[in-house]
Design a protein around this motif. Structure first.
Motif, PDB file in Angstrom:
ATOM      1  N   ILE A   1     102.443 -63.981  30.801  1.00 16.81           N
ATOM      2  CA  ILE A   1     103.682 -63.630  31.511  1.00 16.81           C
ATOM      3  C   ILE A   1     104.150 -64.818  32.345  1.00 16.81           C
ATOM      4  O   ILE A   1     105.319 -65.214  32.278  1.00 16.81           O
ATOM      5  CB  ILE A   1     103.470 -62.391  32.413  1.00 16.81           C
ATOM      6  N   LEU A   2     103.259 -65.393  33.126  1.00 18.10           N
ATOM      7  CA  LEU A   2     103.627 -66.481  34.038  1.00 18.10           C
ATOM      8  C   LEU A   2     104.134 -67.715  33.283  1.00 18.10           C
ATOM      9  O   LEU A   2     104.983 -68.442  33.790  1.00 18.10           O
ATOM     10  CB  LEU A   2     102.458 -66.828  34.956  1.00 18.10           C
ATOM     11  N   LYS A   3     103.647 -67.937  32.066  1.00 17.69           N
ATOM     12  CA  LYS A   3     104.120 -69.062  31.250  1.00 17.69           C
ATOM     13  C   LYS A   3     105.590 -68.917  30.867  1.00 17.69           C
ATOM     14  O   LYS A   3     106.251 -69.895  30.532  1.00 17.69           O
ATOM     15  CB  LYS A   3     103.289 -69.185  29.967  1.00 17.69           C
TER      16      LYS A   3
ATOM     17  N   GLY B   1      98.253 -52.623  33.647  1.00 18.65           N
ATOM     18  CA  GLY B   1      99.106 -53.156  34.705  1.00 18.65           C
ATOM     19  C   GLY B   1      99.090 -54.674  34.748  1.00 18.65           C
ATOM     20  O   GLY B   1      98.989 -55.334  33.716  1.00 18.65           O
ATOM     21  N   PHE B   2      99.154 -55.214  35.973  1.00 17.80           N
ATOM     22  CA  PHE B   2      99.332 -56.654  36.169  1.00 17.80           C
ATOM     23  C   PHE B   2      98.160 -57.283  36.908  1.00 17.80           C
ATOM     24  O   PHE B   2      97.494 -56.629  37.711  1.00 17.80           O
ATOM     25  CB  PHE B   2     100.610 -56.916  36.978  1.00 17.80           C
ATOM     26  N   SER B   3      97.980 -58.570  36.686  1.00 16.14           N
ATOM     27  CA  SER B   3      96.954 -59.324  37.403  1.00 16.14           C
ATOM     28  C   SER B   3      97.428 -59.611  38.827  1.00 16.14           C
ATOM     29  O   SER B   3      98.624 -59.530  39.134  1.00 16.14           O
ATOM     30  CB  SER B   3      96.675 -60.658  36.686  1.00 16.14           C
ATOM     31  N   GLU B   4      96.498 -59.966  39.676  1.00 18.76           N
ATOM     32  CA  GLU B   4      96.838 -60.320  41.065  1.00 18.76           C
ATOM     33  C   GLU B   4      97.788 -61.515  41.102  1.00 18.76           C
ATOM     34  O   GLU B   4      98.669 -61.577  41.962  1.00 18.76           O
ATOM     35  CB  GLU B   4      95.571 -60.614  41.873  1.00 18.76           C
ATOM     36  N   GLU B   5      97.648 -62.453  40.173  1.00 18.99           N
ATOM     37  CA  GLU B   5      98.527 -63.631  40.124  1.00 18.99           C
ATOM     38  C   GLU B   5      99.973 -63.226  39.840  1.00 18.99           C
ATOM     39  O   GLU B   5     100.903 -63.794  40.401  1.00 18.99           O
ATOM     40  CB  GLU B   5      98.038 -64.632  39.067  1.00 18.99           C
ATOM     41  N   VAL B   6     100.157 -62.257  38.948  1.00 22.43           N
ATOM     42  CA  VAL B   6     101.506 -61.792  38.629  1.00 22.43           C
ATOM     43  C   VAL B   6     102.087 -61.056  39.835  1.00 22.43           C
ATOM     44  O   VAL B   6     103.245 -61.275  40.198  1.00 22.43           O
ATOM     45  CB  VAL B   6     101.520 -60.912  37.356  1.00 22.43           C
ATOM     46  N   TYR B   7     101.288 -60.200  40.475  1.00 23.33           N
ATOM     47  CA  TYR B   7     101.768 -59.518  41.688  1.00 23.33           C
ATOM     48  C   TYR B   7     102.169 -60.539  42.759  1.00 23.33           C
ATOM     49  O   TYR B   7     103.171 -60.365  43.445  1.00 23.33           O
ATOM     50  CB  TYR B   7     100.706 -58.576  42.252  1.00 23.33           C
TER      51      TYR B   7
END
Length: 157
Positions: free
Chosen positions: A60-62, A109-115
């Motif tokens: 996602i972050l990429k 759900g989402f990783s802590e990095e995405v949050y």
């Protein structure tokens, strides 16, 4: 402004794909809209929930650039009526954003990095929906929001 919806995992359900296509086409009349699917991770049985979220989070972050406004579709997010959501969209457009990105996460759900990267969280409902079904529901709400902003006779209050 461009609105992009990113989702983890593809769907083969023709009815869902048809709805996504229909409402995406309608939405593009009002604003540039893109729908992007990040393929499911391979061999997830050997991954813990946390590790799966981290790997999906990296993907996602990429997809983001620093100026993107990132909103996560999350059950703990802010809830809006359709009218309020249309005002939310108007404020985002008025802010001069280049790209507003909404993300539907994977099954955990989402990783802590995405949050940590997110600019906000949005809840579609207090009910839980499959991450396949939420796609057409959310795209329809985007479309509904723009018809509300244009005072078109789609939404009835």
């Amino acid at each position: 402004m461009t609105i992009k919806l990113i989702a983890i995992g593809k769907t083969d359900n023709k009815a869902i794909l048809s709805l996504i296509e229909e409402y995406s086409k309608r939405l593009n009349f009002y604003i540039k809209f893109e729908f992007e699917v990040i393929p499911d991770l391979k061999s997830t049985k050997s991954l813990s929930e946390t590790l799966q979220k981290e790997k999906e989070g990296e993907l996602i972050l990429k997809k983001l650039v620093p100026s993107d406004d990132l909103i996560l579709l999350d059950e703990r997010g802010k809830s809006y009526s359709s009218m309020d959501f249309s005002q939310f969209l108007q404020k985002k457009m008025n802010s001069g954003l280049k790209q507003l990105i909404f993300v539907i996460g994977g099954p955990y759900g989402f990783s802590e990095e995405v949050y940590a990267r997110a600019n906000g969280k949005l809840s579609i409902s207090k009910m839980t929906f499959s991450h396949q079904m939420i796609r057409p529901f959310f795209i329809e709400q985007l479309y509904r929001g723009f018809t509300i902003l244009r005072n078109e006779p789609y939404h009835h209050e």
